[in-house]
Design a protein around this motif. Structure first.
Motif, PDB file in Angstrom:
ATOM      1  N   CYS A 156       0.825  -1.208   0.000  1.00 27.67           N
ATOM      2  CA  CYS A 156       0.000   0.000   0.000  1.00 27.67           C
ATOM      3  C   CYS A 156       0.859   1.259   0.000  1.00 27.67           C
ATOM      4  CB  CYS A 156      -0.933   0.005   1.202  1.00 27.67           C
ATOM      5  SG  CYS A 156      -0.076  -0.001   2.789  1.00 27.67           S
ATOM      6  N   SER A 157       2.162   1.128   0.097  1.00 25.72           N
ATOM      7  CA  SER A 157       3.050   2.282   0.130  1.00 25.72           C
ATOM      8  C   SER A 157       3.715   2.478  -1.223  1.00 25.72           C
ATOM      9  CB  SER A 157       4.128   2.083   1.209  1.00 25.72           C
ATOM     10  OG  SER A 157       5.063   3.122   1.178  1.00 25.72           O
ATOM     11  N   SER A 158       3.688   3.732  -1.709  1.00 31.08           N
ATOM     12  CA  SER A 158       4.316   4.068  -2.981  1.00 31.08           C
ATOM     13  C   SER A 158       5.272   5.225  -2.748  1.00 31.08           C
ATOM     14  CB  SER A 158       3.264   4.453  -4.027  1.00 31.08           C
ATOM     15  OG  SER A 158       2.335   3.406  -4.199  1.00 31.08           O
ATOM     16  N   ASP A 159       6.281   5.315  -3.593  1.00 34.77           N
ATOM     17  CA  ASP A 159       7.318   6.308  -3.381  1.00 34.77           C
ATOM     18  C   ASP A 159       7.426   7.244  -4.565  1.00 34.77           C
ATOM     19  OD1 ASP A 159       7.789   5.042  -1.053  1.00 34.77           O
ATOM     20  OD2 ASP A 159       9.766   4.270  -1.552  1.00 34.77           O
ATOM     21  N   LEU A 160       7.591   8.550  -4.261  1.00 34.75           N
ATOM     22  CA  LEU A 160       7.917   9.578  -5.237  1.00 34.75           C
ATOM     23  C   LEU A 160       9.233  10.190  -4.813  1.00 34.75           C
ATOM     24  CD1 LEU A 160       7.361  11.728  -7.485  1.00 34.75           C
ATOM     25  CD2 LEU A 160       6.135  13.038  -5.729  1.00 34.75           C
ATOM     26  N   VAL A 161      10.224  10.198  -5.701  1.00 35.60           N
ATOM     27  CA  VAL A 161      11.524  10.809  -5.419  1.00 35.60           C
ATOM     28  C   VAL A 161      11.671  12.034  -6.318  1.00 35.60           C
ATOM     29  CG1 VAL A 161      14.025  10.502  -5.462  1.00 35.60           C
ATOM     30  CG2 VAL A 161      12.550   8.623  -4.718  1.00 35.60           C
ATOM     31  N   VAL A 162      12.012  13.167  -5.716  1.00 31.06           N
ATOM     32  CA  VAL A 162      12.165  14.420  -6.452  1.00 31.06           C
ATOM     33  C   VAL A 162      13.637  14.817  -6.420  1.00 31.06           C
ATOM     34  CG1 VAL A 162      11.386  16.798  -6.712  1.00 31.06           C
ATOM     35  CG2 VAL A 162       9.842  15.083  -5.743  1.00 31.06           C
ATOM     36  N   LEU A 163      14.257  14.901  -7.615  1.00 30.02           N
ATOM     37  CA  LEU A 163      15.676  15.223  -7.756  1.00 30.02           C
ATOM     38  C   LEU A 163      15.833  16.458  -8.640  1.00 30.02           C
ATOM     39  CD1 LEU A 163      16.919  11.607  -8.588  1.00 30.02           C
ATOM     40  CD2 LEU A 163      17.128  12.728  -6.363  1.00 30.02           C
ATOM     41  N   GLY A 164      17.005  17.068  -8.581  1.00 31.63           N
ATOM     42  CA  GLY A 164      17.287  18.206  -9.457  1.00 31.63           C
ATOM     43  C   GLY A 164      18.369  19.091  -8.882  1.00 31.63           C
ATOM     44  N   ASN A 165      18.896  19.980  -9.729  1.00 36.21           N
ATOM     45  CA  ASN A 165      19.910  20.895  -9.213  1.00 36.21           C
ATOM     46  C   ASN A 165      19.249  21.945  -8.314  1.00 36.21           C
ATOM     47  OD1 ASN A 165      19.164  21.345 -12.138  1.00 36.21           O
ATOM     48  ND2 ASN A 165      19.831  23.417 -11.609  1.00 36.21           N
ATOM     49  N   HIS A 166      20.064  22.651  -7.549  1.00 35.16           N
ATOM     50  CA  HIS A 166      19.525  23.586  -6.555  1.00 35.16           C
ATOM     51  C   HIS A 166      18.696  24.670  -7.242  1.00 35.16           C
ATOM     52  CE1 HIS A 166      22.003  27.231  -7.274  1.00 35.16           C
ATOM     53  NE2 HIS A 166      22.861  26.357  -7.765  1.00 35.16           N
ATOM     54  N   SER A 167      17.659  25.093  -6.555  1.00 40.05           N
ATOM     55  CA  SER A 167      16.740  26.131  -7.038  1.00 40.05           C
ATOM     56  C   SER A 167      16.012  25.720  -8.314  1.00 40.05           C
ATOM     57  CB  SER A 167      17.499  27.451  -7.284  1.00 40.05           C
ATOM     58  OG  SER A 167      18.076  27.912  -6.087  1.00 40.05           O
ATOM     59  N   ALA A 168      15.796  24.426  -8.494  1.00 42.55           N
ATOM     60  CA  ALA A 168      15.027  23.959  -9.659  1.00 42.55           C
ATOM     61  C   ALA A 168      13.534  23.924  -9.378  1.00 42.55           C
ATOM     62  CB  ALA A 168      15.500  22.570 -10.095  1.00 42.55           C
ATOM     63  N   GLY A 169      13.148  24.201  -8.129  1.00 40.42           N
ATOM     64  CA  GLY A 169      11.733  24.222  -7.780  1.00 40.42           C
ATOM     65  C   GLY A 169      11.208  22.927  -7.208  1.00 40.42           C
ATOM     66  N   LYS A 170      12.087  22.104  -6.632  1.00 42.72           N
ATOM     67  CA  LYS A 170      11.657  20.807  -6.091  1.00 42.72           C
ATOM     68  C   LYS A 170      10.684  20.981  -4.926  1.00 42.72           C
ATOM     69  CE  LYS A 170      15.833  19.464  -5.171  1.00 42.72           C
ATOM     70  NZ  LYS A 170      16.506  20.699  -5.635  1.00 42.72           N
ATOM     71  N   SER A 171      11.086  21.777  -3.938  1.00 42.28           N
ATOM     72  CA  SER A 171      10.241  21.968  -2.755  1.00 42.28           C
ATOM     73  C   SER A 171       8.933  22.670  -3.118  1.00 42.28           C
ATOM     74  CB  SER A 171      11.007  22.776  -1.698  1.00 42.28           C
ATOM     75  OG  SER A 171      12.163  22.080  -1.274  1.00 42.28           O
ATOM     76  N   THR A 172       9.001  23.639  -4.030  1.00 42.28           N
ATOM     77  CA  THR A 172       7.787  24.342  -4.460  1.00 42.28           C
ATOM     78  C   THR A 172       6.812  23.386  -5.124  1.00 42.28           C
ATOM     79  OG1 THR A 172       9.069  26.371  -4.799  1.00 42.28           O
ATOM     80  CG2 THR A 172       6.914  26.239  -5.866  1.00 42.28           C
TER      81      THR A 172
ATOM     82  N   ASP B 255      15.697   2.862  -6.565  1.00 40.03           N
ATOM     83  CA  ASP B 255      15.315   1.455  -6.705  1.00 40.03           C
ATOM     84  C   ASP B 255      13.941   1.188  -6.095  1.00 40.03           C
ATOM     85  OD1 ASP B 255      17.619   0.778  -8.028  1.00 40.03           O
ATOM     86  OD2 ASP B 255      18.682   0.105  -6.231  1.00 40.03           O
ATOM     87  N   ARG B 256      13.595   1.941  -5.059  1.00 36.38           N
ATOM     88  CA  ARG B 256      12.343   1.708  -4.350  1.00 36.38           C
ATOM     89  C   ARG B 256      11.227   2.656  -4.794  1.00 36.38           C
ATOM     90  NH1 ARG B 256      16.607   0.150  -2.213  1.00 36.38           N
ATOM     91  NH2 ARG B 256      16.739  -1.544  -0.713  1.00 36.38           N
ATOM     92  N   ALA B 257      11.561   3.579  -5.679  1.00 37.61           N
ATOM     93  CA  ALA B 257      10.581   4.574  -6.108  1.00 37.61           C
ATOM     94  C   ALA B 257       9.661   4.020  -7.178  1.00 37.61           C
ATOM     95  CB  ALA B 257      11.300   5.818  -6.632  1.00 37.61           C
ATOM     96  N   ASP B 258       8.492   4.641  -7.292  1.00 31.31           N
ATOM     97  CA  ASP B 258       7.561   4.322  -8.367  1.00 31.31           C
ATOM     98  C   ASP B 258       7.542   5.426  -9.413  1.00 31.31           C
ATOM     99  OD1 ASP B 258       6.438   1.853  -7.160  1.00 31.31           O
ATOM    100  OD2 ASP B 258       5.833   3.263  -5.614  1.00 31.31           O
ATOM    101  N   VAL B 259       7.797   6.657  -8.987  1.00 30.53           N
ATOM    102  CA  VAL B 259       7.917   7.798  -9.889  1.00 30.53           C
ATOM    103  C   VAL B 259       9.115   8.620  -9.434  1.00 30.53           C
ATOM    104  CG1 VAL B 259       6.792   9.826 -10.886  1.00 30.53           C
ATOM    105  CG2 VAL B 259       5.404   7.866 -10.198  1.00 30.53           C
ATOM    106  N   ILE B 260       9.940   9.043 -10.402  1.00 31.00           N
ATOM    107  CA  ILE B 260      11.100   9.890 -10.106  1.00 31.00           C
ATOM    108  C   ILE B 260      10.981  11.141 -10.962  1.00 31.00           C
ATOM    109  CG2 ILE B 260      13.616  10.067 -10.122  1.00 31.00           C
ATOM    110  CD1 ILE B 260      13.678   6.974 -10.018  1.00 31.00           C
ATOM    111  N   LEU B 261      10.950  12.294 -10.317  1.00 28.02           N
ATOM    112  CA  LEU B 261      10.921  13.569 -11.025  1.00 28.02           C
ATOM    113  C   LEU B 261      12.324  14.166 -11.006  1.00 28.02           C
ATOM    114  CD1 LEU B 261       7.620  15.144  -9.592  1.00 28.02           C
ATOM    115  CD2 LEU B 261       7.900  13.559 -11.513  1.00 28.02           C
ATOM    116  N   LEU B 262      12.886  14.411 -12.190  1.00 25.51           N
ATOM    117  CA  LEU B 262      14.208  15.019 -12.301  1.00 25.51           C
ATOM    118  C   LEU B 262      14.032  16.412 -12.887  1.00 25.51           C
ATOM    119  CD1 LEU B 262      17.281  14.801 -12.065  1.00 25.51           C
ATOM    120  CD2 LEU B 262      17.313  13.747 -14.346  1.00 25.51           C
TER     121      LEU B 262
END
Length: 474
Positions: free
Chosen positions: A4-20, A135-142
């Protein structure tokens, strides 16, 4: 973590808007955001009944979230660079069981760009941590931003190393396109990003690049739709819909988890097949060399013993043809011949063991040649997936050859080889069909499969998660 647990990983260079972007997806100000780098830690965000905040030490001690082995995996330094936030009352997190991982912004270190850069620049192996989460993620945003569209070395390095085996999960995003003043600025940045990606992605066609932006507030995108420059109208009409596509992919994470689990199972079976095939080729090569030297040693020892025995036998029984032999039989020579042959046999055996050990080392150092010979026809046909899988398998094969004594190298089990082939041919397509029709992945096959019926083994229980873990262990 459970199904029932799914993972989203958000990656990118600094100030790319990940937290936003994370705040926009969750419709709440969870993460700090700004133009300057605002966070240098991995932040794991999950839903729960009660809001909590756990630092790395508390997280590594907790048995509730599946991260208790962080210190063992990545070292004590990493513990101070990870935290977990439990968000109470989040509709998306509660409905989907989504777990979001916000990562530190990737940036090139100052100084010598080449020699001074290592994977431990942050005090821990950043690339290894990213790969573990991926490896454990279901969606990765770069995410890339207009200021550095694909020019940050660390971001490109992560894409081509830590993410190279999970490209089907990765969505590449050119974010903050609302920063552009003209369409020409956008086209220039988009072309730069495509150019930089083409230099590191070994494909004729680049993956899709999602061009989007996150509005300052949830209602601003709908305000005054007819007012603004040509680019602003384009942002509202086109790039806004692209953002919604990305969010829908995030919301589909539970569905993608099933697809990714099936893909992981298929990938692991294929890797295990390669591992078994290359190990068997190495074992046969070493066994052949060992057999040759054993035969030589046995021949050397046996020939001397046989010669001495024949001479002694003929003298003792006074065979007529040897009556002209001297009266004083040279027993010392017979004994010397017998002992000499044993010595020659022992020396030959020692040389043989040394030769096999040398071949063992050379084989371990040149496994790619063994792989190329074993899969020569597939490589000639241009099977890129096979070669990509070998990159992941080679370290495990090398480690096995270094740790297992030559005489203990296992033989290929034909039954298990048939089972693996049958899983790829029959069970994986069955799982795909079940998943498409909405079946839960934790099911038992309705009947024993035809290719298993001739093998004296227990019926195959197809459980995706346990199969992935078992094959990983093997």
């Amino acid at each position: 973590q459970t199904w029932c647990s799914s993972d989203l990983v958000v990656l990118g260079n600094h100030s790319a808007g990940k937290s936003t972007l994370i705040n926009h997806i969750l419709k709440s100000e969870i993460q700090k955001s700004g133009r300057a780098p605002t966070d240098s830690t991995f932040t794991i965000i999950t839903g729960g009944k009660k809001a909590e905040h756990l630092d790395g030490v508390s997280l590594s001690r907790s048995q509730d979230f599946g991260f208790s082995d962080f210190e063992k995996l990545f070292g004590r330094e990493f513990i101070s660079q990870v935290e977990l936030k439990v968000i109470a009352g989040s509709p998306l997190l509660d409905r989907t069981g989504l777990m979001i991982v916000d990562s530190p912004g990737m940036i090139d270190p100052p100084g010598n760009v080449g020699a001074a850069r290592t994977d431990m620049d942050r005090g821990y192996d950043f690339k290894r941590v990213v790969q573990w989460f991926a490896d454990r993620a279901d969606v990765i945003l770069l995410l890339f931003d207009p200021d550095k569209p694909g020019t940050t070395f660390e971001t490109l390095n992560i894409l081509t190393t830590a993410l190279s085996h999970v490209t089907q999960k990765v969505l590449i995003i050119l974010n903050k396109v609302d920063d552009f003043k003209t369409v020409h600025d956008f086209a220039r940045a988009y072309g730069t990003l495509c150019w930089n990606l083409s230099k590191v992605i070994n494909r004729k066609d680049l993956p899709r690049i999602y061009t989007m932006f996150v509005p300052p507030d949830l209602d601003s995108i709908h305000a005054n739709p007819e007012v603004g420059t040509e680019l602003q109208k384009l942002l509202r009409a086109d790039f806004g819909s692209t953002r919604e596509e990305v969010i829908k992919e995030v919301e589909r994470a539970p569905e993608r988890r099933i697809d990714n689990a099936i893909s992981d199972l298929k990938e692991n079976i294929q890797r295990l097949q390669i591992h078994v095939a290359v190990m068997e080729a190495c074992r046969q090569s070493l066994a052949s060399r060992s057999k040759m030297w054993r035969s030589l040693a046995l021949l050397a020892a046996a020939s001397g013993q046989l010669g001495a025995g024949v001479v002694a036998f003929t003298k003792y029984f006074k065979i007529p043809k040897l009556e002209r032999m001297p009266a004083s039989f040279p027993w010392k020579s017979v004994i010397s011949l017998s002992l000499g042959s044993l010595v020659v046999g022992a020396v030959t055996s020692w040389l043989g063991r040394r030769s096999v050990r040398t071949l063992h080392r050379k084989t371990a150092d040149n496994l790619t040649a063994v792989f190329n010979e074993r899969y020569k026809h597939q490589i000639e046909e241009g099977d890129q997936h096979l070669q990509s899988a070998w990159i992941s398998v080679e370290p495990n094969v090398r480690r096995a050859l270094e740790q297992i004594p030559i005489e203990n190298l296992p033989c290929e089990d034909l039954k298990e080889t048939i089972l693996l082939a049958g899983m790829l041919k029959t069970e994986i397509p069955n799982l795909d069909r079940k998943a498409r029709h909405g079946y839960h992945p934790d099911y038992e096959m309705d009947a024993q499969l035809p290719y298993v019926s001739s093998i004296p083994t227990a019926p195959v229980q197809v459980e995706i998660e346990s199969n992935v873990n078992q094959i990983d262990a093997n």
